[in-house]
Enzyme design. Structure first.
Site, PDB file in Angstrom:
ATOM      1  N   LYS A  47      37.312  64.543  48.956  1.00  0.00           N
ATOM      2  CA  LYS A  47      36.507  64.154  47.787  1.00  0.00           C
ATOM      3  C   LYS A  47      36.069  65.400  47.029  1.00  0.00           C
ATOM      4  O   LYS A  47      35.644  66.394  47.636  1.00  0.00           O
ATOM      5  CB  LYS A  47      35.290  63.340  48.253  1.00  0.00           C
ATOM      6  CG  LYS A  47      34.461  62.761  47.106  1.00  0.00           C
ATOM      7  CD  LYS A  47      33.342  61.872  47.637  1.00  0.00           C
ATOM      8  CE  LYS A  47      32.519  61.254  46.512  1.00  0.00           C
ATOM      9  NZ  LYS A  47      31.416  60.402  47.013  1.00  0.00           N
ATOM     10  N   SER A  98      31.242  55.715  45.212  1.00  0.00           N
ATOM     11  CA  SER A  98      31.798  56.768  44.407  1.00  0.00           C
ATOM     12  C   SER A  98      33.052  57.427  44.988  1.00  0.00           C
ATOM     13  O   SER A  98      33.786  58.088  44.244  1.00  0.00           O
ATOM     14  CB  SER A  98      30.734  57.845  44.179  1.00  0.00           C
ATOM     15  OG  SER A  98      30.316  58.401  45.407  1.00  0.00           O
ATOM     16  N   SER A 121      28.728  54.877  49.389  1.00  0.00           N
ATOM     17  CA  SER A 121      29.931  55.373  48.725  1.00  0.00           C
ATOM     18  C   SER A 121      31.132  55.675  49.611  1.00  0.00           C
ATOM     19  O   SER A 121      32.202  55.985  49.096  1.00  0.00           O
ATOM     20  CB  SER A 121      29.609  56.623  47.914  1.00  0.00           C
ATOM     21  OG  SER A 121      29.002  56.246  46.713  1.00  0.00           O
TER      22      SER A 121
HETATM   23  N1  GLN Z   1      26.492  53.344  44.196  1.00  0.00           N
HETATM   24  C1  GLN Z   1      25.327  54.048  44.664  1.00  0.00           C
HETATM   25  C2  GLN Z   1      24.796  54.918  43.556  1.00  0.00           C
HETATM   26  O1  GLN Z   1      25.298  54.826  42.500  1.00  0.00           O
HETATM   27  C3  GLN Z   1      25.681  54.853  45.878  1.00  0.00           C
HETATM   28  C4  GLN Z   1      26.380  56.108  45.540  1.00  0.00           C
HETATM   29  C5  GLN Z   1      26.720  56.937  46.740  1.00  0.00           C
HETATM   30  O2  GLN Z   1      26.653  56.492  47.883  1.00  0.00           O
HETATM   31  N2  GLN Z   1      27.062  58.189  46.470  1.00  0.00           N
HETATM   32  O3  GLN Z   1      23.887  55.659  43.722  1.00  0.00           O
END
Ligand code: GLN
Length: 494
Positions: free
Chosen positions: A76, A151, A175
């Site tokens: 990532k 994400s 995410s």
């Molecule tokens: N979707 C969640 C957010 O937008 C979690 C994101 C994540 O785990 N990095 O914050």
């Protein structure tokens, strides 16, 4: 030998160790696969063919051995890798090449893992679909018109499209687990502090955690074991032995294990097909010998609002470092002074969701509102931790659907932040309390994958793998194949 990109990580490593195939051949097969399909999937932001082939050659030269030596991986783009572009999916970091490796990257190198490149993500990991990437969305290999989750959507898409057998994601509020769920993969958020955050570009430091994405529970365990463990470079790293996550994968029987189904994570707001696949899998847990009970965690409905105060508050502080002076983008117009350069760069460099979070967080932390918002959210966080503590007095693990729905069409929630935030309603409690948590494929709804979430107490990550491996084996046996093998288009491989 079969198409090298269809092997699991464990199979790949043993074929390389037995010299049936070279690490360079395996790497080249994955680079070819990326060249063939990534135009459609857009999992990668940067492919480092040269670096990958060099790493593979070192394994072939016998310099490195071990359970993952020579296995390719997608990283990532939120983790620093020396000399390789690292953007966090943001324009503001365009052109930045870190001068150092994240600890996760160092450990991967030491294990002989071959890093193929950096994967697409929602900007600074804020989102659930990769649509917040400044570089365009990734596509779900099950159905290219749908989101791969986020994400860590690029990481998940890469593994589901057989561009890599393994990927690293990060999970602040779901995410890793949500992309795993909607792409039909195994994804694990280790115990907070279990994997070093050194070199992980911070979104919300008290929640961020890196972890594995893979096509099997065993592959996830092998990667988990490779990256976990104490690191003095991260002050929140836990100085305790890593639980035996790989050994736990031998489990095929759940006699003596008590599983709690969380009442608050299901029902209203969850798609019928998701609920059906989840409950059918819970019956399989019973058939495997587990004692299944219902458990109530009364404060879980407040997890999402608490998260959307805590995470933006921490992000507003963490993202202050992108000041046009130290990293990446710098927009200099005429002879504008430092303050104006900073403001213009941040205005042009950050996307709308990141700006929304910075503004929200700055507001929640401002002196007149701190107690009412941030302080209150921290109290809710404590209540959620207590719900878990109470539950784990009577059960070994908790389970729920990972997400309320299957992969949705690209664009469907792009203009509705609240609808997007709800994607993580079931995953966020584990981040707030620091628990270990896994998503694994449990079935299909409307032809799209459904994820089952397993939650264990902090430092009991091995329980995820014990329950996950037993369930995976039972489901594969019933299906006569793995879930991915039953998929259409890019996920279906000979
Ligand atoms: N979707 C969640 C957010 O937008 C979690 C994101 C994540 O785990 N990095 O914050």
């Amino acid at each position: 030998m079969a198409d090298l990109t269809t092997l699991t990580a464990a199979e790949t490593a043993s074929a390389i160790a037995a010299r049936e195939v070279s690490a360079v051949e395996v790497t080249q097969a994955h680079l070819d696969r990326i060249a063939a399909v990534d135009g459609d999937v857009h999992a990668f932001l940067h492919v480092d063919a040269e670096g990958a082939l060099e790493a593979a050659a070192r394994v072939d030269a016998g310099e490195i051995s071990g359970p993952l030596a020579g296995v390719p991986l997608a990283l990532k783009d939120v983790l620093a890798q020396r000399g390789v572009p690292t953007t966090c999916g943001s324009k503001i970091l365009e052109g930045w090449r870190p001068p150092y490796d994240a600890t996760v990257v160092t450990r991967l190198r030491e294990a002989g893992v071959v890093i193929l490149g950096k994967t697409n993500m929602d900007e600074f990991a804020m989102g659930s679909s990769t649509e917040n990437s400044a570089y365009g969305p990734s596509h779900n290999p099950w159905d290219l018109s749908r989101i791969p989750g986020g994400s860590s959507g690029g990481s998940a898409a890469a593994v589901a499209a057989y561009e890599a057998p393994l990927a690293i994601g990060t999970d602040t509020g779901g995410s890793i687990r949500q992309p795993a769920a909607v792409c039909g993969l195994v994804g694990v958020k280790p115990t907070y502090g279990g994997v070093s955050r050194y070199g992980l570009v911070a979104f919300s430091s008290s929640l961020d955690q890196a972890g594995p994405l893979a096509r099997t529970v065993l592959d996830a365990a092998l990667l988990h074991a490779a990256i976990a463990g104490h690191d003095p470079m991260d002050s929140t790293s836990i100085d305790a032995p890593v639980p035996d996550v790989v050994g736990a994968c031998a489990s095929r029987d759940l006699t003596g294990v008590t599983v709690g189904v969380v009442r608050e994570l299901g029902g209203e707001g969850y798609e019928a097909g998701v609920e059906a696949a989840f409950h059918a899998s819970v019956e399989v847990l019973t058939a495997l010998g587990a004692d299944v009970v219902e458990v109530s965690c009364p404060h879980f409905p407040y997890a999402l609002p608490a998260y959307y105060l805590i995470a933006p508050s921490e992000c507003s502080s963490n993202l202050a470092r992108f000041d046009a002076m130290r990293f990446g983008l710098r927009v200099q117009v005429g002879d504008a002074g430092a303050e104006e350069v900073m403001a213009t760069t941040r205005e042009q460099g950050f996307g709308p969701e990141v700006k929304r979070r910075i503004i929200l967080g700055t507001y929640a932390l401002s002196s007149g509102y701190y107690d009412a918002y941030y302080g209150q959210a921290q109290k809710v966080r404590t209540l959620i931790t207590r719900d878990f503590d109470a539950a784990f007095e009577t059960v070994d693990v908790l389970v729920s659907p990972t997400t309320p729905g299957v992969a949705f069409p690209i664009g469907e929630k792009a203009d509705d932040p609240m609808a997007m935030y709800l994607s993580d309603i079931a995953s966020i409690p584990s981040n707030l309390a620091g628990n270990a948590s896994m998503s694994l494929p449990c079935g299909l709804a409307g032809g799209l994958p459904v994820g089952l979430q397993i939650i264990a107490p902090p430092l009991a990550d091995d329980r995820l793998y014990r329950v996950g491996a037993a369930l995976e084996a039972a489901l594969d046996e019933r299906r006569g194949a793995t879930l991915l093998a039953s998929a259409p288009s890019l996920t279906a491989r000979p």
